[in-house]
Scaffold this active site. Structure first.
Site, PDB file in Angstrom:
ATOM      1  CD  GLU A 123      -8.097  -3.550  -0.538  1.00  0.00           C
ATOM      2  OE1 GLU A 123      -6.908  -3.302  -0.724  1.00  0.00           O
ATOM      3  OE2 GLU A 123      -8.478  -4.501   0.181  1.00  0.00           O
TER       4      GLU A 123
ATOM      5  CG  HIS B 132      -7.880  -0.304   2.295  1.00  0.00           C
ATOM      6  ND1 HIS B 132      -8.623  -1.098   3.137  1.00  0.00           N
ATOM      7  CD2 HIS B 132      -6.805  -1.043   1.941  1.00  0.00           C
ATOM      8  CE1 HIS B 132      -8.004  -2.269   3.295  1.00  0.00           C
ATOM      9  NE2 HIS B 132      -6.895  -2.253   2.568  1.00  0.00           N
TER      10      HIS B 132
ATOM     11  CG  HIS C 228      -2.051  -1.031   1.109  1.00  0.00           C
ATOM     12  ND1 HIS C 228      -2.505  -1.557  -0.077  1.00  0.00           N
ATOM     13  CD2 HIS C 228      -2.810  -1.635   2.080  1.00  0.00           C
ATOM     14  CE1 HIS C 228      -3.483  -2.424   0.161  1.00  0.00           C
ATOM     15  NE2 HIS C 228      -3.680  -2.501   1.451  1.00  0.00           N
TER      16      HIS C 228
HETATM   17  C1  GLA Z   1      -5.225  -5.195   1.971  1.00  0.00           C
HETATM   18  C2  GLA Z   1      -4.407  -6.419   1.969  1.00  0.00           C
HETATM   19  C3  GLA Z   1      -4.573  -7.156   3.248  1.00  0.00           C
HETATM   20  C4  GLA Z   1      -4.267  -6.248   4.419  1.00  0.00           C
HETATM   21  C5  GLA Z   1      -5.126  -5.022   4.332  1.00  0.00           C
HETATM   22  C6  GLA Z   1      -4.767  -4.020   5.382  1.00  0.00           C
HETATM   23  O1  GLA Z   1      -6.518  -5.453   1.745  1.00  0.00           O
HETATM   24  O2  GLA Z   1      -4.679  -7.259   0.876  1.00  0.00           O
HETATM   25  O3  GLA Z   1      -3.734  -8.261   3.273  1.00  0.00           O
HETATM   26  O4  GLA Z   1      -2.919  -5.900   4.417  1.00  0.00           O
HETATM   27  O5  GLA Z   1      -4.979  -4.409   3.109  1.00  0.00           O
HETATM   28  O6  GLA Z   1      -4.786  -4.561   6.650  1.00  0.00           O
END
Ligand code: GLA
Length: 379
Positions: free
Chosen positions: A343, A206, A132
């Site tokens: 997402e 997110h 991210h």
């Molecule tokens: C995304 C990732 C997950 C986790 C979340 C945040 O969705 O795919 O594995 O890291 O973000 O907690």
């Protein structure tokens, strides 16, 4: 002549507003209040309300969506996203509640990639991977925000320039993300970016949803449909192997509406590796425009969320890493699977997978992407 033109313009705009007001009931509105400050930068909380009373609160810190209030089938309003009551909560927002994710959403394996023969190293913040956007991703920066209202609704235009080298990425990237709450009960996200050096870009949102209402238990009884007949299987570090695997005959088949909890504890290797669902699904599309990616329904309240996107993929994350150590809004303790994220994105680790759709933006090109959340109720 000048007078005539302006009279004409006034008449036209009066007609537009009258038509709009008549169809929309009450006008949409926007409220602005102080939310605090981060390193001397003022942070504002904006409340957007559409003509049906649907309300979204968002802040220019990380572009975070703080709350989304929608009615259930009885007309009772509730907040359907996870988050915190104040800015302080968002400063250490480990789950990335509600935030804009960039410069690269999802994982880049071993926190490195090679582009045009040059190897770039990124900050590793997820075991060996970069997740991210790195340590200080787009979720942790103060964006410039410009509120607007027009005939489609009310919104916020966020802009942020990510400097050449930030978190290891090449090029000055000018990003613009526009949120619009329409009077058709949609929250639209329009992403745009330009760069002065070639760089990977993958932006997403997110938000974690619980359509029963924030803090009202887990999401396992909610019904999900994904417009995806393939997904990208992962290894133990949640990095795609490169395969596009059919969902048919697996516990990841959501081509027909299925209760999220019905197979989540299956012994399926992919569910074990993901600790539940944490997978990128390949959206079935025939053209480039927005298509339905996901449909979620909560049977008790009748709330429905539909997600449309121009992106090739959607990460379905069933909140597996929520472990009861995060206390959010109104003291709600977020336990495992108390929220879900969908997402919309390019595939994880695309810079290391030339066979995946490219995420490389070059100078002179414009990155453009659109996602729409549509809220409704089914009786
Ligand atoms: C995304 C990732 C997950 C986790 C979340 C945040 O969705 O795919 O594995 O890291 O973000 O907690």
């Amino acid at each position: 002549m000048k007078l005539k033109t302006s009279t004409f313009v006034v008449l036209i705009s009066l007609t537009c507003c009258a038509t709009f007001a008549a169809s929309a009931g009450r006008p949409h509105s926007m409220k602005k209040e102080k939310f605090g400050s981060v390193q001397g930068n003022a942070v504002t909380l904006y409340t957007l309300t559409n003509s049906n009373g649907l309300e979204v609160r968002a802040t220019n810190f990380g572009g975070i969506i703080v709350s989304v209030r929608t009615p259930d089938k009885q007309g009772r309003m509730d907040d359907i996203v996870l988050g915190f009551d104040d800015l302080q909560g968002y400063l250490d927002n480990k789950p990335y509640f509600g935030a804009i994710i960039g410069r690269y959403a999802n994982r880049i394996a071993a926190a490195r990639f090679t582009l045009d023969g040059v190897q770039y190293s990124l900050a590793a913040n997820d075991g060996p991977n970069s997740l991210h956007g790195g340590i200080k991703g787009f979720n942790k920066v103060v964006w410039s925000a410009e509120p607007f209202e027009n005939s489609t609704g009310v919104g916020l235009m966020f802009t942020y320039t990510s400097k050449d080298g930030e978190e290891g990425y090449p090029g000055n990237l000018r990003a613009k993300v526009t949120y619009t709450l329409t009077d058709q009960n949609e929250l639209t996200f329009d992403y745009e970016a330009t760069t002065d050096k070639a760089t990977p870009v993958n932006l997403t949102q997110h938000s974690y949803f619980n359509l029963a209402g924030d803090g009202r238990g887990d999401i396992l009884g909610q019904e999900l449909t994904l417009n995806a007949d393939r997904f990208t299987p992962v290894d133990k570090n949640l990095i795609p192997t490169g395969e596009l695997r059919a969902v048919k005959n697996t516990s990841l088949d959501f081509t027909k509406s299925t209760t999220i909890g019905s197979r989540i504890n299956d012994k399926d290797e992919q569910l074990v590796l993901g600790h539940g669902y944490d997978h990128n699904f390949v959206i079935h599309r025939t053209g480039p425009g927005p298509v339905l990616a996901a449909h979620v329904r909560e049977p008790q309240t009748g709330r429905v969320l539909e997600i449309y996107t121009t992106e090739p993929g959607v990460q379905f994350y069933s909140g597996n890493f929520l472990d009861g150590t995060t206390t959010g809004k109104q003291g709600h303790v977020y336990k495992q699977r108390f929220g879900l994220a969908l997402e919309t994105q390019h595939f994880p680790d695309s810079p290391n997978h030339p066979e995946f759709p490219s995420t490389i933006l070059r100078p002179g090109q414009v990155y453009q992407s659109r996602t729409v959340y549509k809220f409704s109720v089914e009786k």
